[in-house]
Motif scaffolding. Structure first.
Motif, PDB file in Angstrom:
ATOM      1  N   TRP A 118       0.838  -1.201   0.000  1.00 40.19           N
ATOM      2  CA  TRP A 118       0.000   0.000   0.000  1.00 40.19           C
ATOM      3  C   TRP A 118       0.873   1.252   0.000  1.00 40.19           C
ATOM      4  O   TRP A 118       1.859   1.340   0.733  1.00 40.19           O
ATOM      5  CB  TRP A 118      -0.921   0.024   1.219  1.00 40.19           C
ATOM      6  CG  TRP A 118      -2.008  -1.015   1.151  1.00 40.19           C
ATOM      7  CD1 TRP A 118      -1.938  -2.294   1.603  1.00 40.19           C
ATOM      8  CD2 TRP A 118      -3.300  -0.857   0.568  1.00 40.19           C
ATOM      9  NE1 TRP A 118      -3.118  -2.960   1.356  1.00 40.19           N
ATOM     10  CE2 TRP A 118      -3.972  -2.097   0.713  1.00 40.19           C
ATOM     11  CE3 TRP A 118      -3.964   0.201  -0.050  1.00 40.19           C
ATOM     12  CZ2 TRP A 118      -5.263  -2.305   0.264  1.00 40.19           C
ATOM     13  CZ3 TRP A 118      -5.259  -0.008  -0.503  1.00 40.19           C
ATOM     14  CH2 TRP A 118      -5.898  -1.235  -0.351  1.00 40.19           C
ATOM     15  N   VAL A 140      -3.145  -2.128   7.306  1.00 44.89           N
ATOM     16  CA  VAL A 140      -4.216  -1.683   6.410  1.00 44.89           C
ATOM     17  C   VAL A 140      -5.255  -2.785   6.219  1.00 44.89           C
ATOM     18  O   VAL A 140      -4.917  -3.944   5.961  1.00 44.89           O
ATOM     19  CB  VAL A 140      -3.636  -1.272   5.042  1.00 44.89           C
ATOM     20  CG1 VAL A 140      -4.760  -0.866   4.086  1.00 44.89           C
ATOM     21  CG2 VAL A 140      -2.639  -0.129   5.201  1.00 44.89           C
ATOM     22  N   PRO A 142      -8.619  -2.994   3.830  1.00 42.37           N
ATOM     23  CA  PRO A 142      -9.547  -2.356   2.888  1.00 42.37           C
ATOM     24  C   PRO A 142     -10.960  -2.904   3.065  1.00 42.37           C
ATOM     25  O   PRO A 142     -11.157  -4.101   3.295  1.00 42.37           O
ATOM     26  CB  PRO A 142      -8.966  -2.734   1.522  1.00 42.37           C
ATOM     27  CG  PRO A 142      -8.282  -4.040   1.765  1.00 42.37           C
ATOM     28  CD  PRO A 142      -7.772  -4.004   3.187  1.00 42.37           C
ATOM     29  N   VAL A 152     -12.321   0.043  -3.491  1.00 40.89           N
ATOM     30  CA  VAL A 152     -12.237   0.233  -2.038  1.00 40.89           C
ATOM     31  C   VAL A 152     -13.211   1.334  -1.627  1.00 40.89           C
ATOM     32  O   VAL A 152     -13.104   2.473  -2.071  1.00 40.89           O
ATOM     33  CB  VAL A 152     -10.801   0.608  -1.619  1.00 40.89           C
ATOM     34  CG1 VAL A 152     -10.739   0.797  -0.106  1.00 40.89           C
ATOM     35  CG2 VAL A 152      -9.816  -0.466  -2.065  1.00 40.89           C
ATOM     36  N   LEU A 155     -11.294   2.520   4.091  1.00 40.27           N
ATOM     37  CA  LEU A 155     -10.023   1.878   4.415  1.00 40.27           C
ATOM     38  C   LEU A 155      -9.685   2.135   5.878  1.00 40.27           C
ATOM     39  O   LEU A 155      -9.800   3.266   6.359  1.00 40.27           O
ATOM     40  CB  LEU A 155      -8.911   2.397   3.500  1.00 40.27           C
ATOM     41  CG  LEU A 155      -7.530   1.774   3.692  1.00 40.27           C
ATOM     42  CD1 LEU A 155      -6.866   1.524   2.339  1.00 40.27           C
ATOM     43  CD2 LEU A 155      -6.634   2.671   4.548  1.00 40.27           C
TER      44      LEU A 155
END
Length: 455
Positions: A118, A140, A142, A152, A155
């Protein structure tokens, strides 16, 4: 607007459910930094075994080799970006900065270990420019939109922080929930594996003007799967066999003597007789004709079987990892087609990643162009230069034979001497401009007499 209590509970539940993925990422990083499980558990099954005392623990860096090979193959050179304008291309390269290639390589390593890397971008108000940085994948989560397209919707980013309160340091977990307009955040006491909602505080909102979530995914492949899962068991088996092999070689020096009806007084006398006279006195106890005896107990090492197993495991590791075999030390003066044959599996793996990374880089470039007001006149083109062994003489001859058949820039892009197409173009234009001036000056009929204006 801050998150409601139910929304916070949902976010925390997603973090709890993410523990398994986080553990897999941690294991992949351990193998990449050669901290294999063999170093912690060894191979000894029974500590009471008198024949086996050595406990060597040998880890092999197959995962690191396969990962770095893939990164070097795809990203030894920075991707070539083209938006249809020379000035626009220059603006993009300047905005990406000097660390673009370095960041791209780190993205690739992160993708290999976690399955999906990411990249977070934001506007630096002081520099008046877009900055970007890699966010660890285990921070992270999503939340995908309910759509057929991979999109997405929100997030979650969560990571531990430490705050000094008085003279004590307390651990908190900072949680951010991003959407296309804002970032809602709060902190809870504890860490990623143990936290409580009861002490949540410091709720706040940060707004942004990107119009989309400023996080870009860079999947390792279309399955979002890391590399280690394909050959982890094979590496473990290789570590165990090699470690056991070394242990046996060291333990074979330990000879155990089996004595029956020893005629001496004590074991010290036995060792002295064996060392000095190379003989040992044994007796007869007179019971059922039982005579004394001396035997040795040693370890038998199945060398051929182990070597065959190691060769098999090594071959399977590189086959499962779609990597170049390290056993091919020389290919001689092989043709281009022969050399491509050695790269067939690696090309398949990297081709999948190239598609995913191209989409990620395009999204970053669009964000930069939108902020800087750079017009994109043509579809964005991302060209990767794969770093492979090639027959330069054959390639140069093909380029020579292609003059007048295909555009010159395509020849430059594939010529083994050209690394920078823009630099090549400028040198080419400067060189041919001089030739044009020279030809014009010495062309018949180009001179006139000043007096009569006659040739």
């Amino acid at each position: 607007m801050s998150l409601s209590l139910d929304e916070k509970k949902d976010v925390l539940q997603r973090i709890i459910d993410d523990q398994h993925r986080r553990k897999d990422i941690a294991i992949a990083r351990e193998y990449y930094y050669i901290d294999n499980p063999i170093l912690r558990r060894g191979v000894l099954q029974d500590v009471k075994d008198l024949l086996r005392k050595a406990d060597n623990r040998i880890a092999h860096n197959f995962h690191q080799l396969i990962t770095d090979e893939e990164v070097d193959y795809l990203l030894s050179y920075a991707p070539i970006i083209d938006i249809g304008s020379e000035t626009g291309n220059a603006d993009i390269v300047k905005a990406l900065g000097d660390d673009f290639l370095k960041t791209s390589r780190k993205l690739d390593i992160e993708a290999c270990n976690s399955g999906c890397a990411w990249l977070h971008y934001w506007v630096d108000v002081n520099k008046k420019a877009i900055e970007y940085a890699i966010v660890p994948s285990d921070q992270v989560i999503p939340i995908m939109a309910d759509s057929l397209k991979e999109q997405v919707e929100r997030l979650i980013r969560y990571y531990p922080i430490i705050r000094t309160e008085g003279i004590a340091k307390k651990h908190y977990l900072r949680i951010e929930v991003w959407d296309d307009t804002s970032c809602e955040y709060f902190i809870v006491p504890g860490d990623r594996d143990s936290f409580t909602l009861g002490g949540a505080k410091d709720d706040g909102t940060i707004y942004h003007k990107h119009g989309k979530i400023p996080f870009i995914m860079f999947p390792n492949n279309n399955r979002h799967q890391g590399n280690l899962a394909k050959y982890q068991g094979l590496i473990d088996a290789y570590d165990i066999v090699v470690s056991g092999y070394v242990n046996d070689v060291m333990d074979i020096q330990q000879v155990i003597y089996i004595l029956e009806n020893y005629g001496g007084e004590d074991l010290d006398e036995f060792r002295k007789d064996l060392k000095r006279f190379k003989t040992v006195s044994v007796g007869n106890d007179g019971i059922d004709g039982s005579n004394g005896d001396l035997r040795t107990l040693t370890i038998d090492i199945p060398v051929e079987a182990r070597n065959s197993l190691l060769d098999y495991l090594k071959k399977q590791i590189y086959t499962a990892g779609q990597a170049l075999s390290r056993d091919v030390t020389s290919v001689g003066n092989a043709s281009g087609q022969t050399l491509k044959f050695f790269y067939r599996d690696l090309d398949l793996k990297v081709g999948d990643k190239e598609v995913e990374f191209t989409a990620g880089f395009k999204e970053l470039i669009r964000a930069i162009c939108e902020y800087k007001g750079v017009a994109i006149k043509e579809p964005i083109s991302i060209t990767f230069t794969r770093n492979r062994i090639s027959n330069d003489q054959e390639t140069a001859q093909i380029c020579k034979d292609s003059v007048g058949v295909i555009p010159t820039e395509l020849i430059w892009a594939n010529h083994p001497f050209v690394d920078d197409i823009e630099k090549c173009r400028k040198l080419w234009e400067a060189e041919h401009a001089e030739e044009d001036d020279y030809s014009k000056d010495f062309k018949p009929g180009s001179y006139e007499k000043k007096e009569t204006q006659e040739e």
